[in-house]
Design an enzyme around this catalytic site. Sequence first.
Site, PDB file in Angstrom:
ATOM      1  N   ALA A  25      -2.310   4.823   0.424  1.00 12.25           N
ATOM      2  CA  ALA A  25      -1.941   3.621   1.179  1.00 12.25           C
ATOM      3  C   ALA A  25      -0.426   3.510   1.357  1.00 12.25           C
ATOM      4  O   ALA A  25       0.044   2.956   2.349  1.00 12.25           O
ATOM      5  CB  ALA A  25      -2.495   2.377   0.494  1.00 12.25           C
ATOM      6  N   ASN A  51      -2.672  -7.496  -4.496  1.00 13.41           N
ATOM      7  CA  ASN A  51      -3.010  -6.616  -5.615  1.00 13.41           C
ATOM      8  C   ASN A  51      -2.776  -7.251  -6.983  1.00 13.41           C
ATOM      9  O   ASN A  51      -3.361  -6.836  -7.961  1.00 13.41           O
ATOM     10  CB  ASN A  51      -2.258  -5.288  -5.518  1.00 13.41           C
ATOM     11  CG  ASN A  51      -0.788  -5.462  -5.249  1.00 13.41           C
ATOM     12  OD1 ASN A  51      -0.390  -6.132  -4.302  1.00 13.41           O
ATOM     13  ND2 ASN A  51       0.045  -4.881  -6.080  1.00 13.41           N
ATOM     14  N   THR A  80      -2.124  20.828   6.545  1.00 13.25           N
ATOM     15  CA  THR A  80      -3.509  21.217   6.283  1.00 13.25           C
ATOM     16  C   THR A  80      -4.201  20.121   5.472  1.00 13.25           C
ATOM     17  O   THR A  80      -3.642  19.621   4.504  1.00 13.25           O
ATOM     18  CB  THR A  80      -3.538  22.547   5.495  1.00 13.25           C
ATOM     19  OG1 THR A  80      -2.902  23.534   6.312  1.00 13.25           O
ATOM     20  CG2 THR A  80      -4.957  22.977   5.175  1.00 13.25           C
ATOM     21  N   CYS A 138       2.918  -0.934 -10.461  1.00 12.22           N
ATOM     22  CA  CYS A 138       4.060  -0.388  -9.740  1.00 12.22           C
ATOM     23  C   CYS A 138       5.359  -1.001 -10.235  1.00 12.22           C
ATOM     24  O   CYS A 138       6.406  -0.398 -10.160  1.00 12.22           O
ATOM     25  CB  CYS A 138       3.910  -0.687  -8.262  1.00 12.22           C
ATOM     26  SG  CYS A 138       2.204  -0.703  -7.768  1.00 12.22           S
TER      27      CYS A 138
HETATM   28  C1  LIG Z   1      -2.316   0.470  -4.545  1.00 15.75           C
HETATM   29  C2  LIG Z   1      -1.780  -0.194  -3.355  1.00 15.75           C
HETATM   30  C3  LIG Z   1      -0.944   0.487  -2.455  1.00 15.75           C
HETATM   31  C4  LIG Z   1      -0.501   1.905  -2.683  1.00 15.75           C
HETATM   32  O1  LIG Z   1      -1.562   2.802  -2.540  1.00 15.75           O
HETATM   33  P1  LIG Z   1      -1.430   4.332  -2.980  1.00 15.75           P
HETATM   34  O2  LIG Z   1      -2.677   4.949  -2.454  1.00 15.75           O
HETATM   35  O3  LIG Z   1      -1.356   4.311  -4.465  1.00 15.75           O
HETATM   36  O4  LIG Z   1      -0.220   4.876  -2.345  1.00 15.75           O
HETATM   37  C5  LIG Z   1      -0.506  -0.195  -1.344  1.00 15.75           C
HETATM   38  N1  LIG Z   1      -0.851  -1.466  -1.126  1.00 15.75           N
HETATM   39  C6  LIG Z   1      -1.631  -2.159  -1.968  1.00 15.75           C
HETATM   40  C7  LIG Z   1      -1.993  -3.572  -1.664  1.00 15.75           C
HETATM   41  C8  LIG Z   1      -2.128  -1.550  -3.112  1.00 15.75           C
HETATM   42  O5  LIG Z   1      -2.895  -2.236  -3.964  1.00 15.75           O
END
Ligand SMILES: *Cc1c(COP(=O)(O)O)cnc(C)c1O
Length: 379
Positions: free
Chosen positions: A64, A144, A232, A317
């Site tokens: 994400a 989150n 790839t 994070c």
């Molecule tokens: C975990 C998360 C991300 C980051 O996703 P990754 O796949 O770990 O890079 C971004 N946005 C939100 C809301 C998340 O919970």
Amino acid sequence: MATTPVDPRVVSAMQASLSNTFGNPASVTHGFGTDAREQVELARAQVAELINAEPKEIIWTSGATEADNLAIKGVAHFYQHKGKHIITSQTEHKAVLDTCAQLAKQGFEITYLTPNADGLIAIEAIAAAIRDDTLLISLMHVNNEIGVIQDIAAVGKLAREKNILFHVDAAQSAGKVPLNVEAMNIDLLSLASHKVYGPKGIGALYVRRRPRVRLEAMIHGGGHEQGFRSGTLPTHQIVGMGQAFAIARDEMVQDQGHAQQLREHFMTRIQDLPKVTMNGSAQHRVLNNLNLCFHCVDGEALIMALPNLAVSTGSACNSATMDVSYVLRGIGLSTAEANSSLRISFGRFTTLDEIEQAASDIIDAVTRLRAMSPLWEDN
Ligand SMILES: *Cc1c(COP(=O)(O)O)cnc(C)c1O
């Protein structure tokens, strides 16, 4: 949730793919490549189906974070002749906030909306922030840290009326609440596999084709993924994400019922603990998350006292840096309150026994820490 364990059914699908497929999905001139390609396209359809998109509208990314970067930078760079203003919120994930900060250095102007005390952004605040040169609104669906659900359909309607592109970070909502890019008028949507019981290191960006949304690519190379993202494709990772999303679609109601049962049990168990408040809206929230403030207890001390629990203050994070949660500060908590808060998740594989244990451990720890706290004596 900061992450989820991989579902055993996903592991099986990935293992089968990894041991039986070594072709390059981009090489369709021989059978091995065709087999890999079929697996990738099946997964693309599985991911598309969860959000009511066309398979062609799914672009594979590493997660994400990359999807957020591609969506926001991609739109900003492609459409910069039309404007330079972006609207987002203070409580977005860092993948959105840091991307916007980077664009600000390049001359884009960013409005960071402040949430209400319930953690949600008022639609009136969004409407008031719109300017003639607004290119993009980027808002997360489910937060989150505090699990609140933004009314994305209302924002999508507004964005469409004003002819502004709308990006949604749905990393926390996929598989938890219904997602429909058509009904919600979403133009770009970020997804992560590892929040939905899939593997880490794979995600996707939905990019609307009708009306067509254009992006400037960030990674250039062989022109894979319609030129949006070269390189790839990792077949087994993609197979895992596809399987995880297919399961999420089939079992969303069951997963949410399970989470609700666990959450209610937990809340009943701790109801006699005084001075506990819920962070974020009590109504507009996902069932798998609770973010609670245990007043007059230091969150770090609480976590130390709970070695068997995968709870956290703030998000994974940010807790690496031990900073106070900007999300909790953003919804109006004091530093002390933010530091006294814990996020508790109720997942597909969490058991009632684990919740029972967690509740009694938390009650014991909070009671003990409060007994030692000068703050508590003053109460
Ligand atoms: C975990 C998360 C991300 C980051 O996703 P990754 O796949 O770990 O890079 C971004 N946005 C939100 C809301 C998340 O919970």
